[in-house]
Motif scaffolding. Structure first.
Motif, PDB file in Angstrom:
ATOM      1  N   ASN A  42      46.755  40.014  37.864  1.00 34.03           N
ATOM      2  CA  ASN A  42      46.591  41.460  38.080  1.00 34.03           C
ATOM      3  C   ASN A  42      45.225  41.929  37.572  1.00 34.03           C
ATOM      4  O   ASN A  42      44.524  42.702  38.242  1.00 34.03           O
ATOM      5  N   LEU A  43      44.824  41.396  36.410  1.00 32.75           N
ATOM      6  CA  LEU A  43      43.507  41.760  35.872  1.00 32.75           C
ATOM      7  C   LEU A  43      42.399  41.229  36.783  1.00 32.75           C
ATOM      8  O   LEU A  43      41.442  41.951  37.108  1.00 32.75           O
ATOM      9  N   LEU A  44      42.539  39.999  37.246  1.00 35.37           N
ATOM     10  CA  LEU A  44      41.506  39.420  38.126  1.00 35.37           C
ATOM     11  C   LEU A  44      41.346  40.266  39.386  1.00 35.37           C
ATOM     12  O   LEU A  44      40.228  40.613  39.778  1.00 35.37           O
ATOM     13  N   ASP A  45      42.451  40.649  40.004  1.00 28.14           N
ATOM     14  CA  ASP A  45      42.342  41.459  41.231  1.00 28.14           C
ATOM     15  C   ASP A  45      41.699  42.813  40.934  1.00 28.14           C
ATOM     16  O   ASP A  45      40.843  43.287  41.691  1.00 28.14           O
ATOM     17  N   THR A  46      42.085  43.413  39.826  1.00 30.11           N
ATOM     18  CA  THR A  46      41.503  44.720  39.481  1.00 30.11           C
ATOM     19  C   THR A  46      40.012  44.592  39.175  1.00 30.11           C
ATOM     20  O   THR A  46      39.208  45.444  39.584  1.00 30.11           O
ATOM     21  N   LEU A  47      39.622  43.506  38.524  1.00 30.61           N
ATOM     22  CA  LEU A  47      38.186  43.276  38.282  1.00 30.61           C
ATOM     23  C   LEU A  47      37.463  43.033  39.604  1.00 30.61           C
ATOM     24  O   LEU A  47      36.363  43.537  39.823  1.00 30.61           O
ATOM     25  N   HIS A  48      38.095  42.305  40.520  1.00 30.34           N
ATOM     26  CA  HIS A  48      37.498  42.081  41.845  1.00 30.34           C
ATOM     27  C   HIS A  48      37.224  43.409  42.550  1.00 30.34           C
ATOM     28  O   HIS A  48      36.172  43.609  43.159  1.00 30.34           O
ATOM     29  N   CYS A  49      38.170  44.331  42.456  1.00 33.63           N
ATOM     30  CA  CYS A  49      37.984  45.656  43.078  1.00 33.63           C
ATOM     31  C   CYS A  49      36.746  46.329  42.508  1.00 33.63           C
ATOM     32  O   CYS A  49      35.958  46.939  43.234  1.00 33.63           O
ATOM     33  N   HIS A  50      36.555  46.203  41.184  1.00 35.63           N
ATOM     34  CA  HIS A  50      35.418  46.860  40.535  1.00 35.63           C
ATOM     35  C   HIS A  50      34.103  46.136  40.831  1.00 35.63           C
ATOM     36  O   HIS A  50      33.065  46.787  40.988  1.00 35.63           O
ATOM     37  N   ILE A  51      34.168  44.823  40.925  1.00 35.38           N
ATOM     38  CA  ILE A  51      32.955  44.053  41.281  1.00 35.38           C
ATOM     39  C   ILE A  51      32.533  44.387  42.704  1.00 35.38           C
ATOM     40  O   ILE A  51      31.344  44.530  43.014  1.00 35.38           O
ATOM     41  N   ASP A  52      33.537  44.631  43.569  1.00 35.59           N
ATOM     42  CA  ASP A  52      33.216  45.037  44.951  1.00 35.59           C
ATOM     43  C   ASP A  52      32.524  46.407  44.948  1.00 35.59           C
ATOM     44  O   ASP A  52      31.579  46.664  45.683  1.00 35.59           O
ATOM     45  N   LEU A  53      32.968  47.257  44.055  1.00 34.09           N
ATOM     46  CA  LEU A  53      32.404  48.617  43.950  1.00 34.09           C
ATOM     47  C   LEU A  53      31.011  48.570  43.321  1.00 34.09           C
ATOM     48  O   LEU A  53      30.087  49.274  43.736  1.00 34.09           O
TER      49      LEU A  53
END
Ligand SMILES: N[C@@H](CCC(=O)N[C@@H](CSC(=S)NCCc1ccccc1)C(=O)NCC(=O)O)C(=O)O
Length: 211
Positions: free
Chosen positions: A157-168
């Motif tokens: 869950n943390l990895l996916d949420t970090l991915h969202c922020h890295i995309d941003l």
């Protein structure tokens, strides 16, 4: 026919952490894909079937569960991905709740302030990332997982949420050495790397309105 089916829209959204868990664990699943237009029109009647009128949903044989974090906890418990003892189980749950807090902040920004509030949101982001950098630092100097020495559903869950922020903001982790190394370690796990580089994964936008 896989035992598991994920009921969701053709986006990453709140289902992606579940997909990361299943892919990394080598567990097969069926995508029961719901088209947003059919969902909104009510044509397929799926919304009224959902306990809270929302997705994702998850089928394990005849058993059907909704709420993304409940699905993560269910799979964590079933597949030994929820810590090594009662204390760790509680800490995994606590950290996952912290990830949920960050995901909700991100979702509110993405849906309600994307056009005008990106700079402001990115100004508030370090205070959130500091929290996870500190949690990592207190566990084997950040060299392991977010809790203990085993991967858990909170990591996905943390990895996916970090991915969202890295995309941003591709550089959002540049001042976070532990989080940066943590992401690199996780995405290098062979089964996870294979999934993340797959067309099915890359084809799914983060959310329908994203960008
Ligand atoms: N607490 C729930 C929240 C579930 C949720 O918000 N689901 C959204 C989808 S998750 C998400 S990323 N929502 C925002 C983007 C989106 C909106 C609409 C469709 C697909 C994605 C949903 O079903 N929207 C449709 C509806 O409410 O009728 C959970 O964690 O599962």
């Amino acid at each position: 026919m896989p035992d598991y089916a994920l009921i969701y829209f053709p986006v990453r959204g709140r289902a992606e952490a579940i997909r990361l868990l299943l892919a990394d664990q080598g567990i097969d699943w069926e995508e029961d894909e719901v088209q947003i237009a059919d969902w909104v029109s009510g044509k397929d009647g799926r919304k009224k079937d959902a306990v809270f009128g929302q997705l994702p949903g998850f089928r394990d044989g005849d058993f059907v569960l909704y709420q993304s974090n409940s699905i993560l906890r269910y799979l964590g418990n079933k597949h030994g991905l929820d810590g090594s003892d009662a204390h760790e189980r509680a800490v995994v749950d606590m950290v996952n709740s912290g990830v949920e807090d960050l995901r909700q902040k991100y979702g509110r920004f993405l849906y309600f302030e994307y056009e005008t509030g990106k700079d402001k949101y990115l100004e508030t982001l370090p205070a959130q990332l500091d929290l996870f950098e500190r949690i990592l630092s207190k566990n084997a100097n950040g060299s392991a997982f977010i809790v203990g020495n085993k991967i858990s559903y909170a990591d996905y869950n943390l990895l996916d949420t970090l991915h969202c922020h890295i995309d941003l903001s591709p550089t959002c982790l540049s001042n976070y050495p532990l989080l940066s190394a943590y992401v690199e370690r996780l995405v290098s796990r062979p089964k996870l790397a294979k999934y993340l580089n797959s067309d099915v994964c890359k084809r799914r936008p983060i959310t329908p309105k994203h960008k």
